[in-house]
Design a protein around this motif. Structure first.
Motif, PDB file in Angstrom:
ATOM      1  N   LEU A 125       0.879  -1.245  -0.059  1.00 21.78           N
ATOM      2  CA  LEU A 125       0.124  -0.019   0.118  1.00 21.78           C
ATOM      3  C   LEU A 125       0.807   1.224  -0.097  1.00 21.78           C
ATOM      4  O   LEU A 125       1.963   1.278   0.728  1.00 21.78           O
ATOM      5  CB  LEU A 125      -1.039  -0.033   1.168  1.00 21.78           C
ATOM      6  CG  LEU A 125      -1.907  -1.032   1.314  1.00 21.78           C
ATOM      7  CD1 LEU A 125      -2.682  -1.062   3.030  1.00 21.78           C
ATOM      8  CD2 LEU A 125      -2.984  -1.239   0.145  1.00 21.78           C
ATOM      9  N   THR A 126       0.548   2.404  -0.986  1.00 18.76           N
ATOM     10  CA  THR A 126       0.990   3.470  -0.671  1.00 18.76           C
ATOM     11  C   THR A 126       0.572   4.139   0.363  1.00 18.76           C
ATOM     12  O   THR A 126      -0.486   4.076   1.297  1.00 18.76           O
ATOM     13  CB  THR A 126       0.812   4.442  -2.117  1.00 18.76           C
ATOM     14  OG1 THR A 126      -0.583   4.589  -2.279  1.00 18.76           O
ATOM     15  CG2 THR A 126       1.301   3.475  -3.312  1.00 18.76           C
ATOM     16  N   LYS A 152      -0.764   7.078   0.148  1.00 23.51           N
ATOM     17  CA  LYS A 152      -2.314   7.541  -0.185  1.00 23.51           C
ATOM     18  C   LYS A 152      -3.303   6.677   0.251  1.00 23.51           C
ATOM     19  O   LYS A 152      -4.508   6.903   0.629  1.00 23.51           O
ATOM     20  CB  LYS A 152      -2.073   8.176  -1.501  1.00 23.51           C
ATOM     21  CG  LYS A 152      -3.516   8.836  -1.927  1.00 23.51           C
ATOM     22  CD  LYS A 152      -3.236   9.153  -3.622  1.00 23.51           C
ATOM     23  CE  LYS A 152      -4.572  10.137  -4.119  1.00 23.51           C
ATOM     24  NZ  LYS A 152      -4.514  10.611  -5.334  1.00 23.51           N
ATOM     25  N   MET A 153      -2.981   5.410  -0.093  1.00 22.60           N
ATOM     26  CA  MET A 153      -3.762   4.411   0.199  1.00 22.60           C
ATOM     27  C   MET A 153      -4.173   4.220   1.560  1.00 22.60           C
ATOM     28  O   MET A 153      -5.406   3.834   2.009  1.00 22.60           O
ATOM     29  CB  MET A 153      -3.349   2.930  -0.821  1.00 22.60           C
ATOM     30  CG  MET A 153      -3.483   3.164  -2.034  1.00 22.60           C
ATOM     31  SD  MET A 153      -2.552   1.704  -2.980  1.00 22.60           S
ATOM     32  CE  MET A 153      -3.624   0.409  -2.545  1.00 22.60           C
ATOM     33  N   ARG A 154      -3.095   4.039   2.256  1.00 23.44           N
ATOM     34  CA  ARG A 154      -3.212   3.943   3.436  1.00 23.44           C
ATOM     35  C   ARG A 154      -4.209   4.988   4.425  1.00 23.44           C
ATOM     36  O   ARG A 154      -5.111   4.721   4.937  1.00 23.44           O
ATOM     37  CB  ARG A 154      -1.829   4.201   4.261  1.00 23.44           C
ATOM     38  CG  ARG A 154      -1.001   2.676   4.158  1.00 23.44           C
ATOM     39  CD  ARG A 154       0.365   3.036   4.757  1.00 23.44           C
ATOM     40  NE  ARG A 154       1.262   1.906   4.719  1.00 23.44           N
ATOM     41  CZ  ARG A 154       1.252   0.859   5.403  1.00 23.44           C
ATOM     42  NH1 ARG A 154       0.615   1.018   6.716  1.00 23.44           N
ATOM     43  NH2 ARG A 154       1.974  -0.055   5.491  1.00 23.44           N
TER      44      ARG A 154
END
Length: 549
Positions: free
Chosen positions: A475-476, A478-480
């Motif tokens: 996960l990036t 931003k995704m987190r």
């Protein structure tokens, strides 16, 4: 639940205090002083853990041995503290804190006792601090005037709180508890609140409807705001009492035609003087505060043309002189008090002095007053503590009157004001219901916090499990952030309905009843009491661990 929070705070505070000053014993059972330096150990009490001194005898121990013994004792005390908490927490969490008033007034105690308990305004913050330091007291306020000394508290336990406050009053005044109890009145919850509202409205005053007490109630709030000593319950209660006092005076006219303590003092003095010579009597006023100013004002209203005023500073006297143009006001410094008394027929005293200004030896050297004004000098003392010693009354050419003697004057127009007092009770009942509804509404606040905390812990736990399964590298950032916001949004939307049904301003009794039912239901469904207890227990364990480390 507020009681439970205070209970936990007490446990934590006791442990911290013990670590900071190991020689401080539990205040409810203070051992006798000793010049020897005792060893110390934990002792568990109702609200926490305290260090108490204990003599170990003459046997010497090595430092290493003492450390091992101390560690064992502290470890045992930690376990005992937690067990004690488990035993008492359930009861405290279910038991609602009580509002109480403990005090005495002109109706229950003579001036001799009231003056021993009087607390000068400058010492109110310190007194409140001492009271809030008692084991079962959460909040406190002191209302000390010439006619009363009352302590308002929020107590975790009614019986223990009353006992602690009574013992504090005994210690502060030097009056044994057994003697003190004969004159004290004690009221709880609705009765205590109603009493304060009646006091603020002037219904409990010596002079029914007098207005000065309302200013004194306001001063309690001002002092509390500056010192930070008032808690939310006491602060709201006193502010509502001020509102009540204002409404009673504006809607019932109970104060119209009513006399104040100062005007009653003037009336009493004129009653005791021979009628033909009232206007020629030489008047001396000692103290130019609010009461002194009112005395001068009422003397002027009765036709007095000249008055000598003794005060520590000239500024207040000049301010009174600017306001009252119909009477000649002569200023004299405090150093000339006795020489001014020698030239006066009537002496009014109203200072904040904690020691008498006039004793028998002072009066004995004063010249005798003229037979035209009765041949005796009148001392009208409206101060508490008294400014004129009781010994002065034994002098053959002196008469002493204090605030308790004003009853003779105030009985005259009491009947009319009693009718107005009945009207005032309607207003007091309305304001009392409003305050009690507000206090009931506070019960939902801990449930709101606990429910939010419960949901947030579940969200955080499940989010962590999810991220572990996916893997940190998958996960990036931003995704987190998006996943975190998603979980937060879901929790907020699910909680919105329940939390809305827990919010109530306390003005609508029907809505309040429904809100409290919702609160109890949510507590049962989510077991929030147990949840809160576990959190508090963890905090106590952590705190005790730090104090041992």
């Amino acid at each position: 639940m507020a009681a439970a929070n205070s209970l936990a705070t007490a446990f934590l505070g006791a442990a911290a205090a013990a670590a900071a000053a190991k020689a401080e014993p539990f205040r409810a059972n203070r051992p006798s002083k000793s010049t020897a330096s005792p060893a110390f150990s934990f002792r568990v009490c109702q609200r926490g853990v305290a260090f108490v001194g204990s003599r170990r005898g003459a046997v010497r121990r090595s430092p290493r041995c003492e450390v091992q013994v101390d560690i064992k004792e502290k470890a045992a005390a930690s376990i005992s503290a937690i067990e004690q908490f488990k035993i008492s927490a359930d009861r405290y969490m279910k038991e609602r804190s009580s509002i109480a008033v403990i005090g005495l007034s002109v109706h229950t105690a003579p001036v001799e006792m009231r003056e021993k308990l009087a607390v000068p305004e400058a010492q109110w913050p310190r007194a409140v601090g001492d009271l809030c330091g008692l084991n079962h007291i959460e909040e406190a306020a002191v209302l000390s005037t010439c006619n009363r000394m009352e302590i308002y508290v929020v107590a975790l336990s009614w019986h223990r709180g009353i006992r602690e406050v009574t013992e504090w009053m005994s210690k502060a005044s030097g009056i044994p508890v057994s003697e003190l109890r004969q004159h004290l009145f004690m009221l709880r919850d609705g009765d205590a609140t109603r009493h304060l509202f009646e006091v603020s409205a002037g219904l409990d005053s010596l002079v029914l409807g007098e207005g000065q007490i309302l200013a004194q109630v306001k001063q309690v709030v001002r002092v509390g705001q500056v010192s930070g000593g008032l808690g939310k319950n006491i602060d709201r209660m006193f502010k509502d009492a001020i509102t009540t006092g204002k409404r009673v005076r504006s809607e019932t006219n109970i104060a119209s035609g009513a006399v104040s303590v100062s005007s009653a003092a003037v009336e009493l003095a004129l009653m005791k003087l021979p009628k033909p010579h009232c206007g020629s009597a030489r008047m001396l006023v000692i103290g130019a505060g609010k009461m002194g100013k009112l005395v001068i004002k009422h003397l002027a209203a009765k036709g007095c043309k000249k008055v000598v005023v003794v005060n520590r500073s000239v500024e207040r006297v000049e301010a009174i002189r600017e306001e009252l143009k119909d009477i000649e006001i002569i200023y004299r410094p405090f150093s000339q008090m006795h020489s001014c008394a020698a030239e006066a027929d009537v002496v009014f005293t109203n200072t904040a002095s904690e020691t008498p200004l006039f004793l028998k030896e002072h009066v004995q050297v004063l010249p005798t007053v003229s037979e035209d004004v009765g041949g005796v000098r009148l001392f009208v003392d409206i101060s508490v503590p008294r400014n004129v010693g009781s010994c002065v009354a034994s002098h053959e050419h002196a008469r002493v009157y204090n605030v308790d003697d004003l009853k003779e004057v105030v009985e005259a127009n009491k009947e009319d004001r009693l009718r107005k007092a009945m009207e005032a009770q309607t207003i007091i009942t309305q304001e009392l219901k409003r305050f009690e509804a507000w206090r009931d509404s506070l019960e939902t606040v801990p449930t709101i916090k606990n429910l939010r905390s419960y949901a947030d812990r579940i969200r955080a736990s499940e989010l962590e499990k999810c991220l572990q399964k996916v893997g940190e590298d998958a996960l990036t950032k931003k995704m987190r952030k998006a996943i975190d916001e998603l979980s937060t949004g879901i929790v907020n939307k699910l909680l919105h309905g329940p939390l809305q049904h827990l919010r109530c301003d306390g003005n609508d009794s029907r809505t309040l009843d429904e809100t409290l039912e919702n609160m109890h239901a949510l507590n049962r469904m989510f077991n929030l009491h147990t949840d809160q207890k576990a959190i508090l227990e963890q905090k106590i364990k952590a705190k005790l661990g730090k104090t041992q480390g």
